[in-house]
Enzyme design. Structure first.
Site, PDB file in Angstrom:
ATOM      1  CG  ASN A   9     -23.563  -8.738  35.542  1.00  0.00           C
ATOM      2  OD1 ASN A   9     -22.934  -8.185  34.644  1.00  0.00           O
ATOM      3  ND2 ASN A   9     -22.980  -9.264  36.629  1.00  0.00           N
ATOM      4  CD1 TRP A  10     -26.689  -8.754  29.375  1.00  0.00           C
ATOM      5  CD2 TRP A  10     -25.874  -7.589  27.636  1.00  0.00           C
ATOM      6  NE1 TRP A  10     -27.721  -8.542  28.506  1.00  0.00           N
ATOM      7  CE2 TRP A  10     -27.249  -7.835  27.426  1.00  0.00           C
ATOM      8  CE3 TRP A  10     -25.162  -6.876  26.690  1.00  0.00           C
ATOM      9  CZ2 TRP A  10     -27.919  -7.385  26.287  1.00  0.00           C
ATOM     10  CZ3 TRP A  10     -25.820  -6.422  25.557  1.00  0.00           C
ATOM     11  CH2 TRP A  10     -27.186  -6.683  25.357  1.00  0.00           C
ATOM     12  CE  LYS A  11     -22.162 -12.633  35.802  1.00  0.00           C
ATOM     13  NZ  LYS A  11     -22.011 -13.844  36.594  1.00  0.00           N
ATOM     14  CG  HIS A 116     -20.560  -9.310  40.320  1.00  0.00           C
ATOM     15  ND1 HIS A 116     -19.870 -10.497  40.220  1.00  0.00           N
ATOM     16  CD2 HIS A 116     -21.831  -9.564  39.936  1.00  0.00           C
ATOM     17  CE1 HIS A 116     -20.699 -11.434  39.769  1.00  0.00           C
ATOM     18  NE2 HIS A 116     -21.893 -10.898  39.588  1.00  0.00           N
ATOM     19  CD  GLU A 118     -18.705 -13.079  37.885  1.00  0.00           C
ATOM     20  OE1 GLU A 118     -18.771 -12.158  37.057  1.00  0.00           O
ATOM     21  OE2 GLU A 118     -19.528 -14.011  37.941  1.00  0.00           O
ATOM     22  CD  GLU A 188     -25.352 -11.444  41.922  1.00  0.00           C
ATOM     23  OE1 GLU A 188     -26.110 -11.705  40.982  1.00  0.00           O
ATOM     24  OE2 GLU A 188     -24.169 -11.103  41.755  1.00  0.00           O
ATOM     25  N   GLY A 194     -23.652 -18.734  38.132  1.00  0.00           N
ATOM     26  CA  GLY A 194     -23.169 -19.427  36.944  1.00  0.00           C
ATOM     27  C   GLY A 194     -23.031 -20.936  37.113  1.00  0.00           C
ATOM     28  CB  SER A 233     -28.390 -20.334  38.815  1.00  0.00           C
ATOM     29  OG  SER A 233     -26.990 -20.579  38.657  1.00  0.00           O
ATOM     30  N   GLY A 254     -27.443 -13.057  35.304  1.00  0.00           N
ATOM     31  CA  GLY A 254     -26.312 -13.168  34.392  1.00  0.00           C
ATOM     32  C   GLY A 254     -26.726 -13.866  33.110  1.00  0.00           C
ATOM     33  N   GLY A 255     -26.449 -15.165  33.037  1.00  0.00           N
ATOM     34  CA  GLY A 255     -26.643 -15.938  31.814  1.00  0.00           C
ATOM     35  C   GLY A 255     -27.989 -15.730  31.134  1.00  0.00           C
TER      36      GLY A 255
END
Ligand code: 13P
Length: 271
Positions: A9-11, A116, A118, A188, A194, A233, A254-255
């Site tokens: 997930n590149w956001k 998600h 977010e 999640e 994150g 994470s 993500g990251g």
């Protein structure tokens, strides 16, 4: 058997031009046989279903250019697919700024993240809206990656499981699945996203098993085959332990999905 799935997930990261260059950089790693390749000489004897499936959920502006590059490059046939990060519940109309499932699909997406945390937090997405988005994804032939998860306050209060079950029931109400591959669920925990804090493999496994039990009530015919991912994470240093658990079929990342080396290490850990 459930095929392992690593979903990035590149956001809101990278530019479209950077994404295309990034794909070129990924190519070498993919060509060493990490992912199944459909019909490519030399690897045909390997059953593709044993291999990891890799999906990159990227900003909608990146999809077309990345899809064109995937078609034109040696990556063709690799089990690398693209996804969006959100979609409109509507099919078309006067919805300024929205992106429909048909648009995502036409731009090259096969998957789409829905619900998600977010989006739920910053855009007030309710379970009802998430349900409408799941239905829209299904109408347009996209596989929804449904995200569920509790806050740390809810976990401390002993409500984590009830929250996740409620999210699943709300999101999937009345949703029809033809096969187990028509849905992916990602657990999640919000406090792990994150933050560098990961759920213990024990806790993640327990919740993913709870997710599957709930799926068994909602979709008895398909629950055993639906992939349940862990997200929050996840990185090369903790992936092996998480992915070894019976009900964790992959990761939503993500990251670490922004870095080629990390992403390839995660794919390796999922094999
Ligand atoms: P991180 O892997 O950066 O914690 O993000 C997880 C996530 O939100 C994936 O959807």
């Amino acid at each position: 058997m459930r095929r392992p799935l690593i979903a990035g997930n590149w956001k809101m990261h990278k530019l479209p031009s950077e994404a295309v260059a990034w794909l070129d950089g990924l190519q070498d790693g993919l060509l060493d046989g990490l992912l199944g390749r459909l019909g490519s000489a030399g690897l045909e004897s390997e059953p593709a279903d044993d291999k990891v499936q890799l999906v990159l959920n990227v900003p909608a502006t990146h999809l077309h250019a990345m899809a064109v590059r995937l078609q034109g490059a040696q990556l063709q046939g690799a089990r690398l697919e693209l996804g969006g990060q959100d979609l409109s519940p509507h099919d078309q109309g006067a919805y300024t700024g929205e992106i429909s499932g048909a648009m995502l699909r036409d731009a090259g997406a096969a998957f789409v993240i829905v619900g998600h945390s977010e989006r739920r937090a910053h855009h007030q997405e309710s379970d009802h809206l998430v349900n409408a988005k799941i239905r829209a994804a299904r109408r347009h032939g996209l596989v929804p990656i449904l995200c569920v998860g509790e806050t740390d306050g809810q976990r401390d209060a002993g409500e984590a499981q009830a929250v996740v079950v409620r999210q699943l029931e709300g999101a999937l109400e009345g949703v029809e699945l033809m096969t187990a591959d028509d849905l992916v669920v990602a657990y999640e925990p919000i406090w792990a996203i994150g933050t560098g804090r990961t759920a213990t493999a024990e806790d993640a496994q327990q919740m993913c098993a709870d997710v599957r039990r709930t799926l068994a009530q909602l979709h008895p015919r398909h629950a055993a085959g639906i992939r349940v991912l862990y997200g929050g994470s996840m990185k090369p240093s903790n992936a092996t332990e998480l992915l070894a658990r019976a009900d964790i079929d992959g990761g939503l990342i993500g990251g670490a999905s922004l870095e080629i080396d990390d992403l390839l290490a995660l794919v390796r850990a999922a094999r």
